[in-house]
Design an enzyme around this catalytic site. Structure first.
Site, PDB file in Angstrom:
ATOM      1  N   THR A  34      -1.837   5.430   2.207  1.00  0.00           N
ATOM      2  CA  THR A  34      -2.885   4.722   2.246  1.00  0.00           C
ATOM      3  C   THR A  34      -2.989   3.832   3.312  1.00  0.00           C
ATOM      4  O   THR A  34      -2.006   3.091   3.772  1.00  0.00           O
ATOM      5  CB  THR A  34      -2.892   3.779   1.054  1.00  0.00           C
ATOM      6  OG1 THR A  34      -2.995   4.921  -0.125  1.00  0.00           O
ATOM      7  CG2 THR A  34      -4.281   3.120   0.893  1.00  0.00           C
ATOM      8  N   LEU A  89       0.883  -1.420  -0.286  1.00  0.00           N
ATOM      9  CA  LEU A  89       0.101  -0.019  -0.108  1.00  0.00           C
ATOM     10  C   LEU A  89       0.930   1.390   0.146  1.00  0.00           C
ATOM     11  O   LEU A  89       1.938   1.103   0.628  1.00  0.00           O
ATOM     12  CB  LEU A  89      -0.810   0.106   1.324  1.00  0.00           C
ATOM     13  CG  LEU A  89      -1.885  -0.984   1.312  1.00  0.00           C
ATOM     14  CD1 LEU A  89      -2.823  -0.865   2.742  1.00  0.00           C
ATOM     15  CD2 LEU A  89      -3.023  -1.180   0.240  1.00  0.00           C
ATOM     16  N   ASP A  90       0.295   2.134  -0.574  1.00  0.00           N
ATOM     17  CA  ASP A  90       1.077   3.621  -0.570  1.00  0.00           C
ATOM     18  C   ASP A  90       1.302   3.994   0.959  1.00  0.00           C
ATOM     19  O   ASP A  90       0.714   3.619   1.722  1.00  0.00           O
ATOM     20  CB  ASP A  90       0.254   4.564  -1.329  1.00  0.00           C
ATOM     21  CG  ASP A  90       0.316   4.275  -2.847  1.00  0.00           C
ATOM     22  OD1 ASP A  90       1.456   3.577  -3.428  1.00  0.00           O
ATOM     23  OD2 ASP A  90      -0.622   4.662  -3.580  1.00  0.00           O
ATOM     24  N   LYS A  91       2.349   4.656   1.022  1.00  0.00           N
ATOM     25  CA  LYS A  91       2.570   5.301   2.458  1.00  0.00           C
ATOM     26  C   LYS A  91       1.548   5.800   2.893  1.00  0.00           C
ATOM     27  O   LYS A  91       1.048   5.817   4.307  1.00  0.00           O
ATOM     28  CB  LYS A  91       3.909   6.210   2.350  1.00  0.00           C
ATOM     29  CG  LYS A  91       4.210   7.090   3.743  1.00  0.00           C
ATOM     30  CD  LYS A  91       5.096   8.096   3.548  1.00  0.00           C
ATOM     31  CE  LYS A  91       5.164   8.995   4.953  1.00  0.00           C
ATOM     32  NZ  LYS A  91       6.423  10.101   4.705  1.00  0.00           N
ATOM     33  N   ARG A 126      -6.031   5.556  -7.697  1.00  0.00           N
ATOM     34  CA  ARG A 126      -6.192   7.063  -7.673  1.00  0.00           C
ATOM     35  C   ARG A 126      -6.154   7.574  -9.234  1.00  0.00           C
ATOM     36  O   ARG A 126      -6.451   8.587  -9.440  1.00  0.00           O
ATOM     37  CB  ARG A 126      -4.354   7.523  -7.054  1.00  0.00           C
ATOM     38  CG  ARG A 126      -4.217   7.052  -5.634  1.00  0.00           C
ATOM     39  CD  ARG A 126      -2.940   7.073  -4.962  1.00  0.00           C
ATOM     40  NE  ARG A 126      -2.376   8.378  -5.086  1.00  0.00           N
ATOM     41  CZ  ARG A 126      -1.166   8.537  -4.659  1.00  0.00           C
ATOM     42  NH1 ARG A 126      -0.590   7.437  -4.388  1.00  0.00           N
ATOM     43  NH2 ARG A 126      -0.622   9.625  -4.876  1.00  0.00           N
TER      44      ARG A 126
END
Length: 280
Positions: free
Chosen positions: A91, A87-89, A188
């Site tokens: 998120t 997961l993105d930082k 996104r």
């Protein structure tokens, strides 16, 4: 980056060598499930998943090594032991990590073949034209900015199923997104592609403008949305068959407090506006 000029004397101080192999760090984890094969955690926003330049400590990998001990050694590579997805930082939400080589292999196949269910909750700009829709638009590396992704004709297949679970007119919608594929930044990019970028997204989200708001109540609410410090995106559900036992597993995580507070702020602003209209 220093501009060297004739006659300059430069002195360089070398830092102490740092191990390239992630080290254990005693970082608390929100563990949803764990057995000898795998671990499910609820990752907070702001935590980097694996070490990378600029974020070599304090990552999920560092926390997993401390929590799981030597069982992660050599599983999936030194820099990303146990990881099969990320997961993105900024998120938040549910993630799975493998604790054995066979579990890692089977989970990797599940993710590659999309043989599992992943659902995200996003707070996006504006109101969707349709309550339910499917975004089928290929995604590839942005040709003008290699750090970003974009919808490209020659990109890899990318499919996201969306459902507007709640509308907060005219500013925002709470959208449930189910991934059929798993491309980098897929939700996104897809939401921005249809004109409803994720609120707080610094790369793809396009904020509404104060000039678009008909009154001060909405302008105040808009200011709160524009100030949100991260993309309002949360991995809310992960479901799959246990790669060893075959048991059907499903894990749900509630929205984090910052997203709940933002939604409540919007609901209050809309209610206040409605009351003001009813008195005029």
């Amino acid at each position: 980056s220093l501009n060297i000029q004739p006659g300059m004397i430069c002195e360089l101080t070398l830092p102490e060598p740092v191990s390239a192999i992630p080290q254990a760090e005693d970082i608390p984890l929100d563990v949803l499930f764990e057995d000898e094969h795998l671990i499910i955690i609820n990752k907070p926003a702001g935590m980097v998943v694996h070490p990378a330049p600029g974020s070599m400590q304090g990552t999920l990998v560092n926390a997993l090594i401390a929590h799981c001990g030597d069982s992660l050694t050599g599983i999936g590579g030194e820099m990303r032991p146990g990881l099969v997805h990320r997961l993105d930082k900024d998120t938040s939400g549910v993630m799975v990590a493998a604790k054995t080589a066979i579990t890692h292999q089977r989970l990797s196949v599940m993710f590659a073949e999309h043989d599992l269910t992943r659902q995200y909750t996003a707070l996006v700009w504006g109101l969707l034209k349709e309550r339910n829709a499917t975004i089928d638009a290929p995604i590839g590396r942005n040709t003008r900015d290699r750090k970003k992704m974009a919808v490209l004709a020659k990109g890899r297949d990318a499919i996201t199923h969306i459902h507007a679970a709640r509308v907060l007119p005219p500013l925002a919608s709470v959208v449930e997104c189910v991934l059929e594929t798993g491309r980098t930044h897929q939700i996104r990019v897809h939401m921005a592609h249809i004109g409803h970028g994720v609120i707080g997204d610094p790369s793809y989200g396009r904020a509404m403008r104060a000039s678009q708001m008909p009154d001060q109540a909405l302008r105040d609410a808009l200011a709160g949305l524009r100030a949100f410090p991260r993309q309002a995106l949360h991995a809310s559900h992960l479901g799959f068959d246990h790669p060893i036992t075959g048991e059907a597993l499903g894990f749900d995580t509630p929205l984090p407090a910052d997203m709940e507070a933002l939604i409540k702020q919007l609901e209050d602003a809309i209610a206040k506006r409605g009351k003001a209209k009813s008195h005029t």
